[in-house]
Design a protein around this motif. Structure first.
Motif, PDB file in Angstrom:
ATOM      1  N   CYS A   1       0.851  -1.200   0.000  1.00 29.62           N
ATOM      2  CA  CYS A   1       0.000   0.000   0.000  1.00 29.62           C
ATOM      3  C   CYS A   1       0.884   1.247   0.000  1.00 29.62           C
ATOM      4  O   CYS A   1       2.004   1.223   0.516  1.00 29.62           O
ATOM      5  CB  CYS A   1      -0.844   0.072   1.280  1.00 29.62           C
ATOM      6  SG  CYS A   1      -1.912  -1.348   1.531  1.00 29.62           S
ATOM      7  N   GLY A   2       0.352   2.331  -0.528  1.00 29.67           N
ATOM      8  CA  GLY A   2       0.983   3.651  -0.425  1.00 29.67           C
ATOM      9  C   GLY A   2       2.387   3.677  -1.003  1.00 29.67           C
ATOM     10  O   GLY A   2       2.662   3.157  -2.090  1.00 29.67           O
ATOM     11  N   THR A   3       3.294   4.258  -0.239  1.00 33.71           N
ATOM     12  CA  THR A   3       4.680   4.386  -0.674  1.00 33.71           C
ATOM     13  C   THR A   3       5.317   3.024  -0.962  1.00 33.71           C
ATOM     14  O   THR A   3       6.081   2.883  -1.919  1.00 33.71           O
ATOM     15  CB  THR A   3       5.466   5.162   0.411  1.00 33.71           C
ATOM     16  OG1 THR A   3       5.067   6.529   0.318  1.00 33.71           O
ATOM     17  CG2 THR A   3       6.954   5.062   0.245  1.00 33.71           C
TER      18      THR A   3
ATOM     19  N   VAL B   1       5.567  -5.808   0.744  1.00 32.02           N
ATOM     20  CA  VAL B   1       6.470  -4.756   1.206  1.00 32.02           C
ATOM     21  C   VAL B   1       5.702  -3.859   2.176  1.00 32.02           C
ATOM     22  O   VAL B   1       4.602  -3.395   1.855  1.00 32.02           O
ATOM     23  CB  VAL B   1       7.021  -3.940   0.014  1.00 32.02           C
ATOM     24  CG1 VAL B   1       7.983  -2.864   0.508  1.00 32.02           C
ATOM     25  CG2 VAL B   1       7.731  -4.864  -0.981  1.00 32.02           C
ATOM     26  N   SER B   2       6.263  -3.667   3.367  1.00 30.66           N
ATOM     27  CA  SER B   2       5.583  -2.840   4.370  1.00 30.66           C
ATOM     28  C   SER B   2       6.602  -2.304   5.369  1.00 30.66           C
ATOM     29  O   SER B   2       7.352  -3.084   5.957  1.00 30.66           O
ATOM     30  CB  SER B   2       4.537  -3.686   5.106  1.00 30.66           C
ATOM     31  OG  SER B   2       3.959  -2.959   6.165  1.00 30.66           O
TER      32      SER B   2
ATOM     33  N   SER C   1       5.830  -0.772   8.307  1.00 30.42           N
ATOM     34  CA  SER C   1       5.396  -1.132   9.665  1.00 30.42           C
ATOM     35  C   SER C   1       5.281  -2.643   9.837  1.00 30.42           C
ATOM     36  O   SER C   1       5.439  -3.163  10.939  1.00 30.42           O
ATOM     37  CB  SER C   1       4.029  -0.508   9.948  1.00 30.42           C
ATOM     38  OG  SER C   1       3.066  -1.028   9.039  1.00 30.42           O
ATOM     39  N   GLY C   2       4.950  -3.334   8.750  1.00 28.97           N
ATOM     40  CA  GLY C   2       4.678  -4.772   8.849  1.00 28.97           C
ATOM     41  C   GLY C   2       3.334  -5.062   9.485  1.00 28.97           C
ATOM     42  O   GLY C   2       3.024  -6.216   9.817  1.00 28.97           O
TER      43      GLY C   2
ATOM     44  N   ALA D   1       4.965  10.632   6.840  1.00 29.44           N
ATOM     45  CA  ALA D   1       5.387  10.544   5.441  1.00 29.44           C
ATOM     46  C   ALA D   1       6.657   9.706   5.367  1.00 29.44           C
ATOM     47  O   ALA D   1       7.682  10.045   5.959  1.00 29.44           O
ATOM     48  CB  ALA D   1       5.635  11.933   4.885  1.00 29.44           C
ATOM     49  N   SER D   2       6.575   8.630   4.642  1.00 31.98           N
ATOM     50  CA  SER D   2       7.715   7.715   4.566  1.00 31.98           C
ATOM     51  C   SER D   2       8.821   8.307   3.696  1.00 31.98           C
ATOM     52  O   SER D   2       8.562   8.778   2.595  1.00 31.98           O
ATOM     53  CB  SER D   2       7.214   6.395   3.973  1.00 31.98           C
ATOM     54  OG  SER D   2       8.220   5.437   4.063  1.00 31.98           O
TER      55      SER D   2
ATOM     56  N   GLN E   1      13.659   0.453   1.179  1.00 27.55           N
ATOM     57  CA  GLN E   1      12.876  -0.598   0.501  1.00 27.55           C
ATOM     58  C   GLN E   1      13.431  -0.797  -0.905  1.00 27.55           C
ATOM     59  O   GLN E   1      13.637  -1.926  -1.362  1.00 27.55           O
ATOM     60  CB  GLN E   1      11.389  -0.181   0.406  1.00 27.55           C
ATOM     61  CG  GLN E   1      10.622  -0.334   1.703  1.00 27.55           C
ATOM     62  CD  GLN E   1       9.296   0.424   1.718  1.00 27.55           C
ATOM     63  OE1 GLN E   1       8.999   1.255   0.855  1.00 27.55           O
ATOM     64  NE2 GLN E   1       8.486   0.148   2.724  1.00 27.55           N
TER      65      GLN E   1
ATOM     66  N   LEU F   1       2.334  11.736  -4.062  1.00 22.01           N
ATOM     67  CA  LEU F   1       1.743  11.270  -2.794  1.00 22.01           C
ATOM     68  C   LEU F   1       2.334  12.051  -1.620  1.00 22.01           C
ATOM     69  O   LEU F   1       1.616  12.526  -0.740  1.00 22.01           O
ATOM     70  CB  LEU F   1       1.994   9.762  -2.602  1.00 22.01           C
ATOM     71  CG  LEU F   1       1.561   9.189  -1.250  1.00 22.01           C
ATOM     72  CD1 LEU F   1       0.048   9.242  -1.074  1.00 22.01           C
ATOM     73  CD2 LEU F   1       2.040   7.752  -1.070  1.00 22.01           C
ATOM     74  N   LYS F   2       3.667  12.194  -1.648  1.00 21.34           N
ATOM     75  CA  LYS F   2       4.351  12.903  -0.568  1.00 21.34           C
ATOM     76  C   LYS F   2       3.810  14.322  -0.440  1.00 21.34           C
ATOM     77  O   LYS F   2       3.505  14.795   0.641  1.00 21.34           O
ATOM     78  CB  LYS F   2       5.850  12.928  -0.882  1.00 21.34           C
ATOM     79  CG  LYS F   2       6.782  12.814   0.273  1.00 21.34           C
ATOM     80  CD  LYS F   2       7.182  11.415   0.621  1.00 21.34           C
ATOM     81  CE  LYS F   2       6.016  10.554   1.024  1.00 21.34           C
ATOM     82  NZ  LYS F   2       6.378   9.172   1.252  1.00 21.34           N
TER      83      LYS F   2
END
Ligand code: M6R
Length: 362
Positions: free
Chosen positions: A53-55, A99-100, A102-103, A152-153, A160, A237-238
Motif C-alpha cells: 500500500c501507499g509508498t 512490502v511494508s 510497519s509490517g 510521510a515515509s 525498501q 503522494l508525498k
C-alpha cells in the motif's frame, strides 16, 4: 529525538546517506550479496507477485522494472486492498512479495494470508522485524532503515528500494541474466550512492525555493517515464500527504491523453528525468506544458539541464548516476519538495491531518 531538526521528517530525509550505507553493510560484503539461505532459487521461479500500500506500493512498481529488465522475471504489482478481494489465481512457481514499513498494514497482511498455501514462497520486505507481516512470512528481509517517526515515509522508501534492488540483482545472478562485470559495476555504484545522496541533499536551498512557490498552487502535476514514473507517483503522494496540495502523477507519455487539459499558468509541473535515451521525448512534453504557460520544475542531471534549454522555470541538477539507481537518488529531491512545501504552508509535517503512521484497519 529530532537531533536538532525542526521535524522528524527533516531528520529522516537528512540521515539517508548514513542509513543507506548501514543498510548496504547489512547485505553486502564487497561484491557478494548476502541473503538468507531460505530464499528460493530464482532460476526456478516463474513469476513474482508484489503487493503493498501507499509508498511501499510505489517501491514495488519501481522494483517491477528491475526484476523484469535485469532478471527477466515477469512481475505483477498490486495494491493490497484490491488484490485481497480480487482473489487472483496464484500458481506454484510464484513468489509473493509483500512490502511494508510497519509490517502491520491490515490490507497487506490480509493479502499475504490469501497467498499462503498458494504461492511457492511468501517473502516480505519490512522495517519492523517482529511485525505480523514478518512473522507470517517464509522469509522476511529487513530494510534496515531504523525507526521512522514521520508519517510521510522517506528513508523507509529508499531502503525498501535498496533491498528490492539487491534482491533483483541476486535473482538476475541466479538466472544468468546479468554478467559478472555488470553485477560488480552496479554494486560498486550502489556502494558509492550514499556519497551522491549527500550531493542531492546539498540541493536543499534550490528545492526549498521552488517548493515555496509551488506551495501557492492548488494543483501540481508530476511527470516521469520508465523508472521515474513510480517516482513521480511517490512525489505526488508525498506532496499531497503533508502539504494538502492536490498533486497527480502521470507517465510522461500519457500527458496528451488527458492531463494536458489541466495545464495553465497556475499548475506547476514537476518533471523527473535524468538524461537518458528517451530524454528528447521528455523535452517535447515540457515544451507542450510551457506552450500553455505551465511552469516546469525539472529535476535532472547536468546533461539533461543543458538539453532542456532556458525556458524551464526551475532546474534542479543532481549528480550523474548509474541509470539503474536513479529512483533512489531522485527520491531525495521529491521528499525535500514536499517537506518545504508543507513548511511553507505551516501544516503539521510529522502528523498530517487524517493520517496514521500505520494503517491497521481497512
Ligand atoms: O507500513 P506500510 O509500509 O505498510 O504503510 C503503507 C502506507 O500506509 C504508507 O506507505 C503511507 O502511504 C505513507 N504515509 C506514505 O508516506
Amino acid at each position: 529525538d529530532k537531533a536538532g531538526f525542526k521535524h522528524f521528517m527533516a531528520k529522516e530525509i537528512a540521515e539517508q546517506p548514513t542509513v543507506l550505507a548501514d543498510a548496504l553493510r547489512g547485505y553486502l560484503n564487497g561484491n557478494t550479496i548476502f541473503l538468507p539461505d531460505t530464499l528460493p532459487d530464482f532460476a526456478k521461479v516463474d513469476r513474482l507477485v508484489m503487493v503493498a500500500c501507499g509508498t511501499a506500493y510505489y517501491a514495488c512498481l519501481t522494483a517491477k522494472y528491475w526484476f523484469e529488465q535485469i532478471a527477466r522475471l515477469p512481475v505483477e504489482v498490486d495494491i493490497a486492498s484490491e488484490f485481497r478481494y480480487r482473489e487472483p489465481p496464484i500458481s506454484k512457481g510464484t513468489v509473493a512479495i509483500f512490502v511494508s514499513q510497519s509490517g502491520e498494514t491490515a490490507d497487506t497482511l490480509a493479502a499475504l494470508r490469501y497467498c499462503k498455501g498458494k504461492a511457492e514462497t511468501i517473502l516480505s520486505v519490512v522495517n519492523v522485524d517482529q511485525s505480523s507481516i514478518a512473522r507470517e512470512s517464509d522469509v522476511a528481509l529487513p530494510i534496515h532503515a531504523g525507526v521512522e517517526v514521520g508519517v510521510a515515509s522517506t528513508k523507509a522508501f529508499t531502503c525498501q528500494l535498496n533491498t528490492l534492488l539487491l534482491l533483483a540483482l541476486n535473482a538476475a545472478n541466479q538466472r544468468g541474466t546479468i554478467s559478472d562485470t555488470d553485477l560488480a559495476s552496479t554494486l560498486s555504484n550502489l556502494r558509492a550512492l550514499p556519497g551522491l545522496f549527500n550531493a542531492a541533499l546539498d540541493r536543499d536551498p534550490v528545492m526549498a525555493d521552488a517548493a515555496t512557490q509551488i506551495a501557492e498552487a492548488r494543483d501540481v502535476l508530476f511527470l516521469g517515464r520508465g523508472l521515474m514514473y513510480p517516482l513521480a507517483l511517490e512525489g505526488a503522494l508525498k506532496l499531497k500527504e503533508i502539504s494538502y496540495i492536490h498533486a497527480e502523477a502521470y507517465a510522461s507519455g500519457e500527458l496528451k491523453h488527458g492531463p494536458i487539459a489541466l495545464i495553465d499558468k497556475t499548475v506547476p509541473v514537476v518533471v523527473m528525468a535524468p538524461r537518458d535515451a528517451l530524454f528528447e521525448k521528455t523535452v517535447s512534453n515540457m515544451q507542450e506544458v510551457m506552450a500553455r504557460g505551465g511552469r516546469v520544475c525539472l529535476i535532472t542531471d547536468a546533461a539533461g539541464a543543458e538539453a532542456a534549454g532556458d525556458d524551464v522555470w526551475r532546474t534542479v541538477v543532481l549528480p550523474e548516476v548509474d541509470p539503474i539507481l536513479t529512483p533512489l537518488l531522485y527520491a531525495l529531491p521529491a521528499q525535500l519538495l514536499a517537506y518545504h512545501a508543507a513548511v511553507a504552508k505551516g501544516t503539521d509535517v510529522d502528523q498530517p491531518r487524517n493520517l496514521a503512521k500505520s494503517v491497521t484497519v481497512e
